[in-house]
Design a protein around this motif. Structure first.
Motif, mmCIF file in Angstrom:
data_model
loop_
_atom_site.group_PDB
_atom_site.id
_atom_site.type_symbol
_atom_site.label_atom_id
_atom_site.label_comp_id
_atom_site.label_asym_id
_atom_site.label_seq_id
_atom_site.Cartn_x
_atom_site.Cartn_y
_atom_site.Cartn_z
ATOM 1 N N ALA A 334 5.045 1.302 -10.191
ATOM 2 C CA ALA A 334 4.327 0.040 -10.381
ATOM 3 C C ALA A 334 5.154 -1.180 -10.005
ATOM 4 N N THR A 335 6.473 -1.059 -10.035
ATOM 5 C CA THR A 335 7.326 -2.205 -9.720
ATOM 6 C C THR A 335 7.931 -2.117 -8.314
ATOM 7 N N GLY A 336 7.331 -1.284 -7.467
ATOM 8 C CA GLY A 336 7.683 -1.286 -6.051
ATOM 9 C C GLY A 336 8.933 -0.538 -5.665
ATOM 10 N N GLN A 337 9.479 0.289 -6.541
ATOM 11 C CA GLN A 337 10.718 0.983 -6.238
ATOM 12 C C GLN A 337 10.541 2.139 -5.253
ATOM 13 N N LEU A 338 9.289 2.525 -4.976
ATOM 14 C CA LEU A 338 9.048 3.651 -4.073
ATOM 15 C C LEU A 338 8.416 3.231 -2.753
ATOM 16 N N PHE A 339 8.213 1.921 -2.566
ATOM 17 C CA PHE A 339 7.564 1.435 -1.354
ATOM 18 C C PHE A 339 8.395 0.355 -0.674
ATOM 19 N N ASN A 340 8.134 0.177 0.606
ATOM 20 C CA ASN A 340 8.799 -0.883 1.360
ATOM 21 C C ASN A 340 8.033 -2.192 1.302
ATOM 22 N N GLU A 341 6.736 -2.113 1.077
ATOM 23 C CA GLU A 341 5.895 -3.301 1.087
ATOM 24 C C GLU A 341 5.314 -3.551 -0.297
ATOM 25 N N GLN A 342 5.320 -4.795 -0.725
ATOM 26 C CA GLN A 342 4.848 -5.145 -2.060
ATOM 27 C C GLN A 342 3.363 -4.836 -2.263
ATOM 28 N N GLY A 343 2.590 -4.922 -1.203
ATOM 29 C CA GLY A 343 1.154 -4.742 -1.336
ATOM 30 C C GLY A 343 0.693 -3.305 -1.449
ATOM 31 N N THR A 344 1.604 -2.350 -1.256
ATOM 32 C CA THR A 344 1.184 -0.945 -1.234
ATOM 33 C C THR A 344 0.722 -0.471 -2.602
ATOM 34 N N PHE A 345 1.490 -0.783 -3.646
ATOM 35 C CA PHE A 345 1.045 -0.369 -4.982
ATOM 36 C C PHE A 345 -0.237 -1.091 -5.359
ATOM 37 N N LYS A 346 -0.348 -2.354 -5.010
ATOM 38 C CA LYS A 346 -1.573 -3.099 -5.313
ATOM 39 C C LYS A 346 -2.780 -2.418 -4.681
ATOM 40 N N GLN A 347 -2.600 -1.903 -3.468
ATOM 41 C CA GLN A 347 -3.688 -1.201 -2.798
ATOM 42 C C GLN A 347 -4.038 0.082 -3.544
ATOM 43 N N MET A 348 -3.032 0.817 -4.003
ATOM 44 C CA MET A 348 -3.269 2.025 -4.792
ATOM 45 C C MET A 348 -4.040 1.712 -6.073
ATOM 46 N N ALA A 349 -3.694 0.605 -6.703
ATOM 47 C CA ALA A 349 -4.239 0.262 -8.019
ATOM 48 C C ALA A 349 -5.533 -0.539 -7.945
ATOM 49 N N THR A 350 -6.058 -0.767 -6.747
ATOM 50 C CA THR A 350 -7.337 -1.452 -6.603
ATOM 51 C C THR A 350 -8.465 -0.440 -6.774
ATOM 52 N N MET A 351 -9.287 -0.654 -7.774
ATOM 53 C CA MET A 351 -10.354 0.287 -8.055
ATOM 54 C C MET A 351 -11.450 0.193 -7.002
ATOM 55 N N SER A 352 -11.942 1.342 -6.545
ATOM 56 C CA SER A 352 -12.963 1.348 -5.505
ATOM 57 C C SER A 352 -14.287 0.802 -6.037
ATOM 58 N N GLU A 353 -15.054 0.199 -5.147
ATOM 59 C CA GLU A 353 -16.379 -0.289 -5.529
ATOM 60 C C GLU A 353 -17.263 0.863 -5.993
ATOM 61 N N GLN A 354 -17.084 2.027 -5.362
ATOM 62 C CA GLN A 354 -17.902 3.178 -5.745
ATOM 63 C C GLN A 354 -17.635 3.586 -7.186
ATOM 64 N N SER A 355 -16.364 3.564 -7.607
ATOM 65 C CA SER A 355 -16.063 3.952 -8.981
ATOM 66 C C SER A 355 -16.514 2.880 -9.967
ATOM 67 N N ILE A 356 -16.393 1.630 -9.584
ATOM 68 C CA ILE A 356 -16.839 0.532 -10.450
ATOM 69 C C ILE A 356 -18.344 0.627 -10.692
ATOM 70 N N ASN A 357 -19.083 1.013 -9.654
ATOM 71 C CA ASN A 357 -20.541 1.077 -9.748
ATOM 72 C C ASN A 357 -21.048 2.466 -10.134
ATOM 73 N N SER A 358 -20.141 3.376 -10.448
ATOM 74 C CA SER A 358 -20.533 4.751 -10.758
ATOM 75 C C SER A 358 -21.413 4.801 -11.999
ATOM 76 N N ALA A 359 -22.385 5.719 -11.970
ATOM 77 C CA ALA A 359 -23.264 5.897 -13.121
ATOM 78 C C ALA A 359 -22.561 6.610 -14.263
ATOM 79 N N ASP A 360 -21.429 7.242 -13.977
ATOM 80 C CA ASP A 360 -20.697 7.987 -15.000
ATOM 81 C C ASP A 360 -19.834 7.020 -15.795
ATOM 82 N N SER A 361 -20.467 6.175 -16.589
ATOM 83 C CA SER A 361 -19.767 5.079 -17.260
ATOM 84 C C SER A 361 -18.873 5.538 -18.389
ATOM 85 N N GLY A 362 -19.024 6.812 -18.841
ATOM 86 C CA GLY A 362 -18.205 7.267 -19.959
ATOM 87 C C GLY A 362 -16.942 7.966 -19.552
#
Length: 439
Positions: A334-362
């Motif tokens: 989470a603090t970038g120790q495994l990546f060269n670019e700061q934005g890579t973890f942010k990209q991993m941690a961005t929730m997909s629109e499909q999961s946000i809109n998923s009917a499986d809310s539980g």
């Protein structure tokens, strides 16, 4: 038989945070007095583990906190290594981490994306050609209404569980044969898990062949990219991809790219590094109701051996670790120790629109990025990480910059127990924050 294989506590950390406050109430008074934050945190951490262990279901609880700015680690454990007592659990004891491995696999993929070896929009056809392995055609991995679409599935869709491909372990095959999980449950019913382990052999190749031959590939839930459904099959395919494009085994990739850089000395790949029979692992259990209405706490790791479903892929499961290493991993990631670019973890941690809109809310893993989920807290913050089937979790708190590794090693009702437990562990640190030295 009453059992539910999926996690269902997405909002429990939010809902149960008041319970965590009550759980730590006895240690809050101690927290306001010590000048040494380490004593405060250790005391609270031990209280949380003590209060979580000792029931018929929870044989033991383990936890670690890692403050990434100072490198400080606090560990605690409570209960016994196995049912029946006799041997107290150690705070550094190892266990199987199940689906937390998905975060490790996604990390390897994103490292290769940074390096230009992979692209998130590459298709399975581009990655594998006509066949993933001998006898398994790429196009046949997703067949909907008679039309093969497997070759068009992208790497991005695999990482985010948006392929539509059913879960090769939990889904019921359309050809009428029992699911792989149902076969295991039958052995659990008769109390013969060790017989199951001895008679069932499986590896990544046979698992993928089962997916196709049992008709699961021909019964997808939706077209690629249209929706979200958490599936072991997506990350099983990553195993073949990672070894194909690098020419290295998963064990080597994990060690060189993750374990060694983060100083993780207690984490291994099942079956690749060490004979697990020589390891002093805590036991993992599944408390379930049999068809005759009786309850049984089944040891799922007899003689230290794992059920085959737990380790076939190495990318969806199949790793052994402890709470300290899990905290080091999720904190370092989470603090970038495994990546060269700061934005890579942010990209991993961005929730997909499909999961946000998923009917499986539980579902606990409803909000999903690339091998990561987000869990809200009642103070308006968010924990980022992943959990595994045995009641094991690794989360990072961006607000306090503290990572949490936790385990109760119980499959039954893990969503409820881990909701309480993670909340309590987060509170263990935050109630001492006035004393924390971040220099």
């Amino acid at each position: 038989m009453t059992t539910k294989p999926g996690f269902h506590f997405l909002l429990l950390i939010c809902v149960f945070m008041p319970a965590a406050g009550q759980l730590l109430a006895s240690s809050d008074a101690r927290a306001s007095a010590p000048a040494d934050s380490g004593n405060c945190i250790q005391s609270n951490l031990q209280t949380a583990t003590d209060d979580s262990a000792g029931s018929e279901l929870i044989v033991h609880s383990l936890a670690a906190l890692y403050q990434v700015d100072t490198g400080k680690i606090w560990r605690a454990g409570s209960g016994y290594s196995s049912l029946g007592g006799g041997k107290a659990v150690r705070s550094d004891q190892q266990f199987r981490i199940a689906s937390i491995v998905k975060t490790f696999a996604a990390t390897l993929v994103m490292q290769l994306v940074e390096e230009g070896t992979l692209d998130l929009d590459m298709t399975l056809g581009q990655m594998f050609g006509d066949e993933v392995i001998d006898g398994v055609r790429t196009d046949e991995l997703h067949v909907m209404n008679g039309k093969p679409r497997g070759s068009s599935v992208t790497l991005r869709q695999l990482l985010s569980h948006t392929t539509g491909m059913p879960d090769y372990i939990f889904a019921d095959p359309p050809d009428g044969r029992p699911s792989l999980l149902s076969v295991l449950l039958g052995y659990m019913e008769s109390g013969s898990v060790e017989d199951y382990i001895g008679s069932h052999r499986m590896n990544a190749e046979s698992a993928l062949r089962h997916f196709v031959e049992a008709g699961l590939a021909a019964s997808p839930g939706f077209l690629p990219g249209r929706d979200y459904s958490y599936s072991e099959t997506n990350y099983l395919l990553l195993r073949f991809l990672l070894e194909e494009v690098t020419g290295e085994t998963l064990a080597v990739l994990y060690k060189e790219r993750i374990f060694d850089p983060l100083g993780m000395k207690s984490t291994i790949v099942e079956g690749a590094d060490t004979d697990t029979g020589s390891l002093d692992l805590v036991h993992q259990y599944w408390y379930f109701e049999t068809v005759d209405g009786k309850y049984r706490n089944v040891d799922m790791t007899p003689a230290g051996r794992a059920i085959p479903l737990d380790y076939v892929s190495g990318t969806a499961g199949g790793m052994i670790s402890n709470t300290e290493d899990l905290a080091r991993f999720i904190g370092g990631l989470a603090t970038g120790q495994l990546f060269n670019e700061q934005g890579t973890f942010k990209q991993m941690a961005t929730m997909s629109e499909q999961s946000i809109n998923s009917a499986d809310s539980g579902s606990f893993h409803r909000l999903y990025g690339f091998g990561l989920t987000r869990v809200p807290t009642n103070r308006g913050g968010t924990l980022i990480g992943h959990c595994g089937f045995w009641g094991v979790c690794a989360f990072y708190d961006p607000e306090s910059r503290v990572a949490i590794g936790a385990a109760i090693n119980q499959a039954a009702d893990r969503e409820t127990f881990m909701g309480h437990y993670i909340s309590a562990l987060s509170g263990s640190y935050r109630s001492c924050e006035g004393h924390v030295d971040r220099e």
